[in-house]
Design a protein around this motif. Structure first.
Motif, PDB file in Angstrom:
ATOM      1  N   MET A 118      38.965 -28.013 -53.033  1.00 48.57           N
ATOM      2  CA  MET A 118      38.614 -28.946 -53.818  1.00 48.57           C
ATOM      3  C   MET A 118      39.740 -29.679 -54.480  1.00 48.57           C
ATOM      4  O   MET A 118      40.482 -29.057 -55.316  1.00 48.57           O
ATOM      5  CB  MET A 118      37.483 -28.622 -54.872  1.00 48.57           C
ATOM      6  CG  MET A 118      36.679 -29.946 -55.564  1.00 48.57           C
ATOM      7  SD  MET A 118      35.387 -29.269 -56.562  1.00 48.57           S
ATOM      8  CE  MET A 118      34.389 -28.963 -55.338  1.00 48.57           C
ATOM      9  N   THR A 119      40.058 -30.862 -54.392  1.00 47.46           N
ATOM     10  CA  THR A 119      40.976 -31.696 -55.121  1.00 47.46           C
ATOM     11  C   THR A 119      40.668 -31.815 -56.498  1.00 47.46           C
ATOM     12  O   THR A 119      39.693 -31.718 -56.960  1.00 47.46           O
ATOM     13  CB  THR A 119      41.372 -32.863 -54.405  1.00 47.46           C
ATOM     14  OG1 THR A 119      40.194 -33.939 -54.471  1.00 47.46           O
ATOM     15  CG2 THR A 119      41.362 -32.851 -53.018  1.00 47.46           C
ATOM     16  N   VAL A 120      41.992 -32.098 -57.095  1.00 46.02           N
ATOM     17  CA  VAL A 120      41.738 -32.296 -58.792  1.00 46.02           C
ATOM     18  C   VAL A 120      40.736 -33.640 -58.862  1.00 46.02           C
ATOM     19  O   VAL A 120      39.820 -33.598 -59.786  1.00 46.02           O
ATOM     20  CB  VAL A 120      43.040 -32.706 -59.456  1.00 46.02           C
ATOM     21  CG1 VAL A 120      42.860 -32.892 -60.912  1.00 46.02           C
ATOM     22  CG2 VAL A 120      43.801 -31.220 -59.107  1.00 46.02           C
ATOM     23  N   ILE A 121      41.156 -34.831 -58.147  1.00 39.70           N
ATOM     24  CA  ILE A 121      40.078 -35.852 -58.390  1.00 39.70           C
ATOM     25  C   ILE A 121      38.551 -35.538 -58.107  1.00 39.70           C
ATOM     26  O   ILE A 121      37.683 -35.872 -58.676  1.00 39.70           O
ATOM     27  CB  ILE A 121      40.691 -36.961 -57.612  1.00 39.70           C
ATOM     28  CG1 ILE A 121      42.148 -37.361 -57.845  1.00 39.70           C
ATOM     29  CG2 ILE A 121      39.586 -38.044 -57.503  1.00 39.70           C
ATOM     30  CD1 ILE A 121      42.613 -38.295 -56.823  1.00 39.70           C
ATOM     31  N   SER A 122      38.530 -35.051 -56.921  1.00 41.73           N
ATOM     32  CA  SER A 122      36.948 -34.464 -56.824  1.00 41.73           C
ATOM     33  C   SER A 122      36.439 -33.604 -57.952  1.00 41.73           C
ATOM     34  O   SER A 122      35.017 -33.684 -58.011  1.00 41.73           O
ATOM     35  CB  SER A 122      36.971 -33.732 -55.469  1.00 41.73           C
ATOM     36  OG  SER A 122      37.452 -32.660 -55.313  1.00 41.73           O
ATOM     37  N   GLN A 123      37.060 -32.571 -58.229  1.00 41.88           N
ATOM     38  CA  GLN A 123      36.706 -31.833 -59.395  1.00 41.88           C
ATOM     39  C   GLN A 123      36.222 -32.825 -60.763  1.00 41.88           C
ATOM     40  O   GLN A 123      35.426 -32.379 -61.437  1.00 41.88           O
ATOM     41  CB  GLN A 123      37.617 -30.888 -59.872  1.00 41.88           C
ATOM     42  CG  GLN A 123      37.856 -29.769 -59.116  1.00 41.88           C
ATOM     43  CD  GLN A 123      38.761 -28.678 -59.345  1.00 41.88           C
ATOM     44  OE1 GLN A 123      39.779 -28.970 -60.137  1.00 41.88           O
ATOM     45  NE2 GLN A 123      38.579 -27.482 -58.751  1.00 41.88           N
ATOM     46  N   ILE A 124      37.138 -33.896 -61.017  1.00 40.46           N
ATOM     47  CA  ILE A 124      36.847 -34.657 -62.129  1.00 40.46           C
ATOM     48  C   ILE A 124      35.810 -35.545 -61.956  1.00 40.46           C
ATOM     49  O   ILE A 124      34.969 -35.785 -62.880  1.00 40.46           O
ATOM     50  CB  ILE A 124      38.342 -35.488 -62.475  1.00 40.46           C
ATOM     51  CG1 ILE A 124      39.376 -34.592 -62.726  1.00 40.46           C
ATOM     52  CG2 ILE A 124      38.017 -36.354 -63.623  1.00 40.46           C
ATOM     53  CD1 ILE A 124      40.721 -35.350 -62.962  1.00 40.46           C
ATOM     54  N   THR A 125      35.511 -36.016 -60.551  1.00 35.25           N
ATOM     55  CA  THR A 125      34.382 -37.078 -60.270  1.00 35.25           C
ATOM     56  C   THR A 125      33.197 -36.405 -60.069  1.00 35.25           C
ATOM     57  O   THR A 125      31.924 -36.841 -59.951  1.00 35.25           O
ATOM     58  CB  THR A 125      34.937 -37.698 -59.312  1.00 35.25           C
ATOM     59  OG1 THR A 125      35.068 -37.023 -57.996  1.00 35.25           O
ATOM     60  CG2 THR A 125      35.956 -38.649 -59.703  1.00 35.25           C
ATOM     61  N   ARG A 126      33.344 -34.820 -60.067  1.00 30.17           N
ATOM     62  CA  ARG A 126      31.997 -34.200 -59.492  1.00 30.17           C
ATOM     63  C   ARG A 126      30.748 -34.531 -60.524  1.00 30.17           C
ATOM     64  O   ARG A 126      29.636 -34.543 -59.812  1.00 30.17           O
ATOM     65  CB  ARG A 126      32.291 -32.844 -59.082  1.00 30.17           C
ATOM     66  CG  ARG A 126      31.098 -32.009 -58.557  1.00 30.17           C
ATOM     67  CD  ARG A 126      31.547 -30.568 -58.559  1.00 30.17           C
ATOM     68  NE  ARG A 126      30.517 -29.941 -57.888  1.00 30.17           N
ATOM     69  CZ  ARG A 126      30.395 -28.489 -57.458  1.00 30.17           C
ATOM     70  NH1 ARG A 126      31.702 -27.843 -57.728  1.00 30.17           N
ATOM     71  NH2 ARG A 126      29.470 -27.906 -56.833  1.00 30.17           N
ATOM     72  N   PRO A 127      31.069 -34.049 -61.815  1.00 32.79           N
ATOM     73  CA  PRO A 127      29.989 -34.277 -62.686  1.00 32.79           C
ATOM     74  C   PRO A 127      29.400 -35.973 -62.493  1.00 32.79           C
ATOM     75  O   PRO A 127      28.138 -36.191 -62.782  1.00 32.79           O
ATOM     76  CB  PRO A 127      30.478 -34.084 -63.979  1.00 32.79           C
ATOM     77  CG  PRO A 127      31.671 -33.110 -63.642  1.00 32.79           C
ATOM     78  CD  PRO A 127      32.383 -33.881 -62.507  1.00 32.79           C
TER      79      PRO A 127
END
Length: 222
Positions: A1-10
């Motif tokens: 999981m990319t950093v961007i996807s982790q940030i945008t997940r919530p």
């Protein structure tokens, strides 16, 4: 999981939850527009002869052909269409009829008065001052009208304050100068476009329960 996807997940999770309530938006639009059109249609019913005269007279009215038929069609669109929006039945079809009515009103009644429904009386805060900077059509005339309207409104207030019970007259609202531009008609037309494209909404419209597959094509299977 990319950093961007982790940030945008919530945010994506929140978006999905919000989308589950998407039926609220068309419901709100319907409940907003319904009483406006019902009232407009009923006023035309009670003043039918005057409406026909106004539709047909070319000197002080609209000069439309077949004014009686036109009046009946507008009443059907507004009165019946208003109740249709209220209950969410035939929402798209009646919204098309009402959109046509709004377009006719815009170009035959309100267009020559410009944008504003209520005349702005402070040129410095009028959006026309911004549009005038880029030489937008009609903005200079709107600014001049704002200035003249301000003078007349101040004079009217002075007369009323001197010779009338001004506090009582303004107890439920301030005096304004009606411009009768296309502002409200355009606003209603945009709201009607939403109903035309997305329907009356899931769960809260008769259209959904009578033909749920039609709504699913737009909202997806959930």
């Amino acid at each position: 999981m990319t950093v961007i996807s982790q940030i945008t997940r919530p945010f994506n999770r929140l978006t999905q939850r919000v989308e589950s309530l998407d039926f609220i938006a068309p419901l709100a639009i319907r409940l907003y527009l319904a009483p406006i059109f019902i009232s407009a249609g009923w006023n035309k019913v009670t003043g039918f002869e005057d409406i026909v005269s106004w539709f047909g007279n070319s000197e002080w009215g609209l000069g439309l052909p077949m004014p009686t038929l036109m009046a009946v069609l507008v009443i059907i669109a507004e009165l019946v269409g208003g109740f249709a929006l209220l209950f969410g039945i035939g929402s798209r079809g009646f919204s098309v009829m009402l959109l046509v009515t709004m377009l006719v009103a815009m170009f035959s009644v309100h267009w020559e008065n410009g944008w504003f429904a209520i005349t702005p009386t402070d040129p410095e805060t009028s959006i026309a001052s911004v549009m005038n900077a880029i030489n937008f059509w009609g903005s200079d005339a709107s600014l001049a009208n704002s200035y003249e309207a301000s003078l007349r409104l101040d004079k009217a207030r002075e007369i009323l304050q001197t010779h009338g019970n001004y506090d009582w007259l303004t107890e439920t609202g301030n005096f304004v100068i009606l411009n009768n531009g296309i502002e409200f008609a355009v606003t209603y037309a945009i709201m009607l476009l939403v109903i035309i494209f997305y329907g009356g909404g899931r769960y809260v419209s008769l259209d959904y329960w009578l033909n749920p597959s039609s709504t699913k094509r737009h909202y997806g299977r959930r």
